[in-house]
Design an enzyme around this catalytic site. Structure first.
Site, PDB file in Angstrom:
ATOM      1  N   ASP A  48       0.852  -1.193   0.000  1.00 55.93           N
ATOM      2  CA  ASP A  48       0.000   0.000   0.000  1.00 55.93           C
ATOM      3  C   ASP A  48       0.889   1.245   0.000  1.00 55.93           C
ATOM      4  O   ASP A  48       1.960   1.234   0.594  1.00 55.93           O
ATOM      5  CB  ASP A  48      -0.880   0.028   1.266  1.00 55.93           C
ATOM      6  CG  ASP A  48      -1.714  -1.240   1.433  1.00 55.93           C
ATOM      7  OD1 ASP A  48      -2.406  -1.622   0.483  1.00 55.93           O
ATOM      8  OD2 ASP A  48      -1.641  -1.842   2.526  1.00 55.93           O
TER       9      ASP A  48
ATOM     10  N   ARG B 193      -1.843  -2.555  -3.919  1.00 54.87           N
ATOM     11  CA  ARG B 193      -3.178  -2.605  -3.336  1.00 54.87           C
ATOM     12  C   ARG B 193      -3.680  -1.186  -3.091  1.00 54.87           C
ATOM     13  O   ARG B 193      -3.880  -0.452  -4.042  1.00 54.87           O
ATOM     14  CB  ARG B 193      -3.202  -3.467  -2.070  1.00 54.87           C
ATOM     15  CG  ARG B 193      -4.649  -3.737  -1.665  1.00 54.87           C
ATOM     16  CD  ARG B 193      -4.832  -5.016  -0.886  1.00 54.87           C
ATOM     17  NE  ARG B 193      -6.055  -4.993  -0.101  1.00 54.87           N
ATOM     18  CZ  ARG B 193      -7.223  -5.494  -0.489  1.00 54.87           C
ATOM     19  NH1 ARG B 193      -7.354  -6.029  -1.683  1.00 54.87           N
ATOM     20  NH2 ARG B 193      -8.263  -5.464   0.302  1.00 54.87           N
TER      21      ARG B 193
ATOM     22  N   ARG C 196     -13.819   0.898  -4.833  1.00 53.55           N
ATOM     23  CA  ARG C 196     -13.251   1.347  -3.566  1.00 53.55           C
ATOM     24  C   ARG C 196     -12.526   2.687  -3.678  1.00 53.55           C
ATOM     25  O   ARG C 196     -11.379   2.819  -3.278  1.00 53.55           O
ATOM     26  CB  ARG C 196     -12.312   0.284  -3.019  1.00 53.55           C
ATOM     27  CG  ARG C 196     -13.064  -0.995  -2.763  1.00 53.55           C
ATOM     28  CD  ARG C 196     -12.291  -1.984  -1.935  1.00 53.55           C
ATOM     29  NE  ARG C 196     -13.168  -3.075  -1.532  1.00 53.55           N
ATOM     30  CZ  ARG C 196     -12.773  -4.158  -0.885  1.00 53.55           C
ATOM     31  NH1 ARG C 196     -11.514  -4.293  -0.535  1.00 53.55           N
ATOM     32  NH2 ARG C 196     -13.627  -5.090  -0.547  1.00 53.55           N
TER      33      ARG C 196
ATOM     34  N   LYS D  30     -13.821   3.129  -0.247  1.00 50.00           N
ATOM     35  CA  LYS D  30     -14.673   2.281   0.593  1.00 50.00           C
ATOM     36  C   LYS D  30     -14.718   2.936   1.968  1.00 50.00           C
ATOM     37  O   LYS D  30     -13.672   3.292   2.514  1.00 50.00           O
ATOM     38  CB  LYS D  30     -14.088   0.876   0.697  1.00 50.00           C
ATOM     39  CG  LYS D  30     -14.832  -0.001   1.698  1.00 50.00           C
ATOM     40  CD  LYS D  30     -14.388  -1.458   1.609  1.00 50.00           C
ATOM     41  CE  LYS D  30     -15.093  -2.278   2.685  1.00 50.00           C
ATOM     42  NZ  LYS D  30     -15.153  -3.702   2.311  1.00 50.00           N
TER      43      LYS D  30
END
Ligand SMILES: *[C@@H]1O[C@H](CO)[C@@H](O)[C@H](O)[C@H]1NC(C)=O
Ligand SMILES: *[C@@H]1O[C@H](CO)[C@@H](O)[C@H](O)[C@H]1NC(C)=O
Length: 378
Positions: free
Chosen positions: A175, A197, A257, A260
C-alpha cells in the site's frame, strides 16, 4: 515603496514558518493545527537508509526530498505461490497468497505456482510522530515502498511527493500510505501511481483526525483486478474512530473502492474531482458506520458513483444547501455531474457528528479543477 515590498514579503515568509518549516500552507478541516516537524532544521536524506532513519527516529524532523528514492531491490525479492482471481489475461492483476487469501477468499481461483515480487513494497516505511516529509519542486519521489503511520503516531505532514511502483502486478504487494492507529495526519499534494493494493488505507484501528487534500489518486495501471487499465483498490477508509477531511483531490481511472467507507468513519468529501471510473465498478462503497457528507464535488464519467446496497449514511445536497447550516455553520455546496450515475441522499440524520469540529470550506463544484493537484505543483 521598496521597503514596503520587503516588509510584506518578510511577513509572508514569517506566516508560512509559523505552521511548519518547509511546508506550504496549513491543513484545513479535521487535521487543522497539525505541525509535523515544526521548526526543526531541515534535513536532506541522500540514501534510502538515511530516509528510513529520519522518518523512524524519535526526533521532530523536517525532511526534504530533492531526489528519487528507489527502494526496489533494496530488500530483495521473494518467489511464492499465488492465484489469478481475475484471469490470466495480460491486463489482469494476480494475487500474492498473503495469509492464505487465495485459499480463504478465492478458493476457486486458478493457482499460480510462482510469483516473484519485490519485498520492499510489502510494508511501508515506519513514520514516527512529529515529522514533515516534503518534496522540493517535482523532485520528491519514493519508488517501490510506501509510508506507514501506526501504533499511536501523531502529528505528521506529508506534502508534495509521489509514491509509485509498488509491485503493481500483484494484489497484496503493498500500500502507498497506511494509517493504523494515528491522530492529526495531513497528506497534501501527494501523487500515487502503480500501486499493488490501496493507494491510501486507513485500517481498522482509529486513525483519528486526518486531512487528505490536493492529492492525485491515479488508478491508471497496466495491471488491475478489472483487467481494464483501472485500479480497483484505491481508498480504504474503514477505521474505528476516524474523521477524514477529503478535499480537492483528483480520483481517476479507478474501478472500485474509491473510497470504501465503513467502521466508524466520518468523511467530509468536498471539492474533489472523480473522473473516468470504470463502468463495471464504482466510486463509493459505503458500509455500516460510514457517514459521508459530499458537497461541491465534480463527477465526470462515473457510471456508478455509489455501489448498490449502501448501508452507511450519506448526504449529497440534493436540494438546497441550507440543511447544513445548523451543523457546520454554513450552507453546503451542490455536487455537479457529467455523464455520471445517481448520487442522491437527503439524509441529514448523522450530520450532528460534524458539529463543533474544524470543517473545511467549500467552493462551488464548477470551480473544481485539477490544475493544482498532485506533487510538483507547489
Ligand atoms: C511529539 O511532540 C509532542 C509535543 O512536543 C511530544 O509530547 C511527543 O513526545 C513527541 N513524540 C515523539 C515520538 O517524539
Ligand atoms: C539536496 O539538497 C541538499 C541541501 O541543499 C544538497 O546538499 C544536495 O546536494 C541536494 N541533492 C540533490 C540531488 O540535488
Amino acid at each position: 515603496m521598496k521597503s514596503f515590498t520587503l516588509f510584506t514579503s518578510a511577513l509572508v515568509a514569517f506566516a508560512s514558518t509559523v505552521s511548519a518549516a518547509g511546508v506550504t500552507g496549513a491543513a484545513e478541516g479535521f487535521a487543522k493545527g497539525v505541525t509535523g516537524g515544526g521548526s526543526a532544521a531541515a534535513v536532506y536524506p541522500s540514501t534510502t537508509d538515511e530516509l528510513v532513519s529520519y522518518l523512524g527516529d524519535s526526533k521532530p524532523r523536517v525532511i526534504i526530498l530533492n531526489k528519487t528514492f528507489d527502494f526496489r531491490g533494496t530488500e530483495g525479492t521473494t518467489s511464492a505461490k499465488g492465484c489469478s482471481p481475475w484471469g490470466t489475461g495480460s491486463l489482469c492483476q494476480q494475487a500474492i497468497d498473503k495469509d492464505g487469501w487465495c485459499e480463504n477468499y478465492e478458493s476457486s481461483a486458478p493457482k499460480v505456482s510462482s510469483l516473484t515480487y519485490d519485498k520492499a513494497g510489502m510494508i511501508g516505511i515506519t513514520v514516527n510522530s512529529n515529522k514533515s516529509l516534503v518534496g522540493q519542486g517535482s523532485k520528491g519521489i519514493i519508488k517501490g515502498k510506501g509510508l506507514r503511520m501506526a501504533n499511536g503516531v501523531k502529528n505528521v505532514i506529508i506534502q508534495n511527493i509521489a509514491i509509485t511502483d509498488l509491485n503493481p502486478h500483484y494484489v497484496w504487494g503493498g500500500d502507498a500510505i497506511t494509517l493504523a492507529g494515528t491522530d492529526m495526519i495531513w497528506i497534501d499534494h501527494v501523487t500515487t501511481q502503480r500501486i499493488a493494493r490501496q493507494h491510501i488505507v486507513l485500517g481498522e484501528s482509529a486513525s483519528g483526525r486526518v486531512t487528505i487534500s490536493n492529492c492525485d489518486i491515479d488508478g491508471s495501471s497496466s495491471w488491475s483486478a478489472t483487467c481494464d487499465g483501472r485500479h480497483y483498490w484505491a481508498l480504504y477508509f474503514t477505521g474505528s474512530n476516524d474523521m477524514i477531511t477529503f478535499k480537492g483531490n483528483y480520483i481517476h481511472h479507478t474501478s472500485g473502492r474509491s473510497p470504501k467507507v465503513q467502521g466508524n468513519t466520518i468523511l467530509h468529501a468536498v471539492n474533489n474531482y472523480w473522473y473516468d471510473i470504470d463502468s463495471k465498478g464504482h466510486a463509493f462503497e459505503l458500509g455500516q458506520g460510514g457517514y459521508v457528507l459530499a458537497e461541491g464535488n465534480k463527477f465526470q464519467n462515473v457510471n456508478v458513483i455509489i455501489e448498490a446496497g449502501a448501508t452507511g449514511k450519506y448526504f449529497t445536497v440534493p436540494g438546497s444547501g441550507s440543511p447544513c447550516s445548523s451543523f457546520i455553520g454554513r450552507n453546503c455546496q451542490s455536487n455537479a455531474f457529467g455523464s455520471s450515475g445517481l448520487f442522491s441522499s437527503a439524509d441529514t440524520s448523522f450530520l450532528g457528528n460534524f458539529k463543533g469540529k474544524n470543517i473545511a470550506s467549500a467552493a462551488a463544484a464548477s470551480s473544481v479543477s485539477t490544475a493544482n493537484v498532485g506533487y510538483g505543483k507547489i
